[in-house]
Write an enzyme that holds these catalytic residues in place. Sequence first.
Site, short mmCIF file in Angstrom:
data_model
loop_
_atom_site.label_atom_id
_atom_site.label_comp_id
_atom_site.label_asym_id
_atom_site.label_seq_id
_atom_site.Cartn_x
_atom_site.Cartn_y
_atom_site.Cartn_z
N ALA A 11 0.81 -1.23 0.00
CA ALA A 11 0.00 0.00 0.00
C ALA A 11 0.84 1.27 0.00
O ALA A 11 0.30 2.36 -0.19
CB ALA A 11 -0.94 0.00 1.21
N ILE A 14 8.07 1.47 -0.93
CA ILE A 14 8.79 0.50 -1.77
C ILE A 14 7.87 -0.62 -2.25
O ILE A 14 7.94 -1.06 -3.40
CB ILE A 14 10.01 -0.06 -1.00
CG1 ILE A 14 11.02 1.06 -0.69
CG2 ILE A 14 10.69 -1.19 -1.78
CD1 ILE A 14 12.11 0.68 0.31
N ASP A 33 -1.40 -6.01 2.89
CA ASP A 33 -1.09 -4.85 3.74
C ASP A 33 -2.20 -4.73 4.78
O ASP A 33 -3.20 -5.46 4.72
CB ASP A 33 -0.98 -3.56 2.89
CG ASP A 33 0.01 -2.55 3.51
OD1 ASP A 33 -0.18 -2.20 4.70
OD2 ASP A 33 0.94 -2.12 2.82
N ASP A 42 -2.66 -8.19 9.17
CA ASP A 42 -1.70 -7.56 10.07
C ASP A 42 -0.62 -8.59 10.40
O ASP A 42 -0.86 -9.55 11.13
CB ASP A 42 -2.42 -7.09 11.34
CG ASP A 42 -1.48 -6.41 12.32
OD1 ASP A 42 -0.24 -6.52 12.15
OD2 ASP A 42 -1.99 -5.79 13.27
N SER A 112 18.03 -3.94 5.17
CA SER A 112 18.37 -2.52 5.17
C SER A 112 19.87 -2.37 5.39
O SER A 112 20.50 -3.23 6.03
CB SER A 112 17.64 -1.81 6.29
OG SER A 112 18.11 -0.48 6.44
N TYR A 154 15.28 -1.45 15.33
CA TYR A 154 15.15 -1.57 13.87
C TYR A 154 16.39 -2.24 13.28
O TYR A 154 16.29 -3.21 12.50
CB TYR A 154 14.93 -0.19 13.26
CG TYR A 154 14.79 -0.18 11.76
CD1 TYR A 154 13.61 -0.60 11.15
CD2 TYR A 154 15.84 0.25 10.93
CE1 TYR A 154 13.47 -0.59 9.77
CE2 TYR A 154 15.71 0.26 9.56
CZ TYR A 154 14.52 -0.16 8.97
OH TYR A 154 14.38 -0.16 7.60
N LYS A 158 16.90 -5.93 11.16
CA LYS A 158 17.43 -6.03 9.80
C LYS A 158 18.71 -6.88 9.76
O LYS A 158 18.93 -7.64 8.81
CB LYS A 158 17.66 -4.63 9.23
CG LYS A 158 16.36 -3.82 9.07
CD LYS A 158 15.37 -4.50 8.12
CE LYS A 158 14.16 -3.61 7.83
NZ LYS A 158 13.21 -4.23 6.88
N1 NAD Z 1 12.51 4.02 3.43
C1 NAD Z 1 13.76 3.68 3.71
O1 NAD Z 1 14.68 4.53 3.78
C2 NAD Z 1 14.11 2.24 3.91
C3 NAD Z 1 15.48 1.90 3.97
C4 NAD Z 1 15.83 0.57 4.17
C5 NAD Z 1 14.85 -0.39 4.28
N2 NAD Z 1 13.54 -0.03 4.22
C6 NAD Z 1 12.56 -1.10 4.36
O2 NAD Z 1 11.71 -1.11 3.23
C7 NAD Z 1 10.46 -1.69 3.57
C8 NAD Z 1 9.35 -0.79 3.10
O3 NAD Z 1 9.44 0.46 3.77
P1 NAD Z 1 8.94 1.83 3.16
O4 NAD Z 1 10.04 2.79 3.32
O5 NAD Z 1 8.34 1.59 1.83
O6 NAD Z 1 7.84 2.22 4.27
P2 NAD Z 1 6.31 2.57 4.16
O7 NAD Z 1 5.94 2.95 5.55
O8 NAD Z 1 6.06 3.53 3.07
O9 NAD Z 1 5.63 1.20 3.77
C9 NAD Z 1 5.57 0.11 4.64
C10 NAD Z 1 4.30 -0.68 4.38
O10 NAD Z 1 4.29 -1.79 5.27
C11 NAD Z 1 2.97 -1.91 5.77
N3 NAD Z 1 2.94 -2.54 7.10
C12 NAD Z 1 3.41 -2.00 8.24
N4 NAD Z 1 3.08 -2.79 9.29
C13 NAD Z 1 2.38 -3.83 8.77
C14 NAD Z 1 1.75 -4.96 9.34
N5 NAD Z 1 1.72 -5.14 10.67
N6 NAD Z 1 1.14 -5.84 8.52
C15 NAD Z 1 1.11 -5.63 7.18
N7 NAD Z 1 1.69 -4.57 6.58
C16 NAD Z 1 2.31 -3.68 7.37
C17 NAD Z 1 2.48 -0.47 5.90
O11 NAD Z 1 1.06 -0.39 6.01
C18 NAD Z 1 3.03 0.15 4.64
O12 NAD Z 1 2.12 0.07 3.57
C19 NAD Z 1 10.51 -1.88 5.10
O13 NAD Z 1 10.81 -3.22 5.38
C20 NAD Z 1 11.62 -0.96 5.53
O14 NAD Z 1 12.21 -1.37 6.73
C21 NAD Z 1 13.15 1.25 4.03
#
Ligand code: NAD
Length: 260
Positions: A11, A14, A33, A42, A112, A154, A158
Amino acid sequence: MARTSVVTGSASGIGKATRELLELRGERVIGVDVHDAEVVADLSDAAGRTALVEGVRRLSGGRIDAVYAVAGLAAPTPATVAVNFFGTLATLEGLRSLLSGSRAPRAVLVSSMAALLPSDEDLVALLGICDEPAALARAEILAKEPETTGALIYASTKLALSRWVRRQAATPQWAGAGIPLNAVAPGIIATPMTAELIATEQGREALLKMVPMPLNGIAESAVVAKLLAWLGGEENTHVCGQIVYVDGGSDVVLRGDSVW
Ligand SMILES: NC(=O)c1ccc[n+]([C@@H]2O[C@H](COP(=O)([O-])OP(=O)(O)OC[C@H]3O[C@@H](n4cnc5c(N)ncnc54)[C@H](O)[C@@H]3O)[C@@H](O)[C@H]2O)c1
């Protein structure tokens, strides 16, 4: 026949970019999601993890081609342990049997570059033995000081995820079943997760000091999505157990000569 892929966290950020890219390429995507997804589940608890597997089984008819485990949280709370580590494992292990009907099955998770930052040794050890109650209890203690120990949660999830990939990828369940299992390790990506942190010049500078990105700086979600799609696509026949950094160089800056 078009590939059917499962994307968790579809949703936002990434996961959403991955979903859009795969759909653009003609794949069918089953998004998972907590909202705005084909399977609303969830991943922080057992009921949600069961709903994920049942929902995907029902919608796919029992056969999928790739799993992209993207969903995650960055809060200094126990929920981050539940979703990032145990939710990701439940996704990959729960859906693995549905991959067996594919002629090119693939599995990828999102770790990450934070795996290289300070973490909590006790929490990482508990995640290493997959003890969820004890890991949640340890995170509860760490979360009491959000700015210091809480911030280790966090990175710990990772690091443990990256190690899990290394330990699992060559086993009969994954490589032995013809399923490449890999991870990506993004640097700072502009998504709702980081929006507040990178909203100001000061915030961006502080974050880039911790996560140096000499190559092109902070990235958009689509950059990670393209790498995920390759690792989860048919072309990837031999990349096994790799943690591929897509981080503008932070791994290189922080680890230098440590080539593995
Ligand atoms: N944004 C960054 O800089 C970054 C860097 C390294 C790794 N990541 C990793 O990338 C992945 C995506 O992160 P993002 O930046 O797109 O964040 P985001 O918050 O935009 O998206 C995360 C998604 O995960 C869903 N989610 C959260 N808890 C949940 C649950 N209990 N059940 C089902 N879905 C759930 C959220 O609803 C959301 O749609 C994560 O694993 C994050 O740790 C992000």
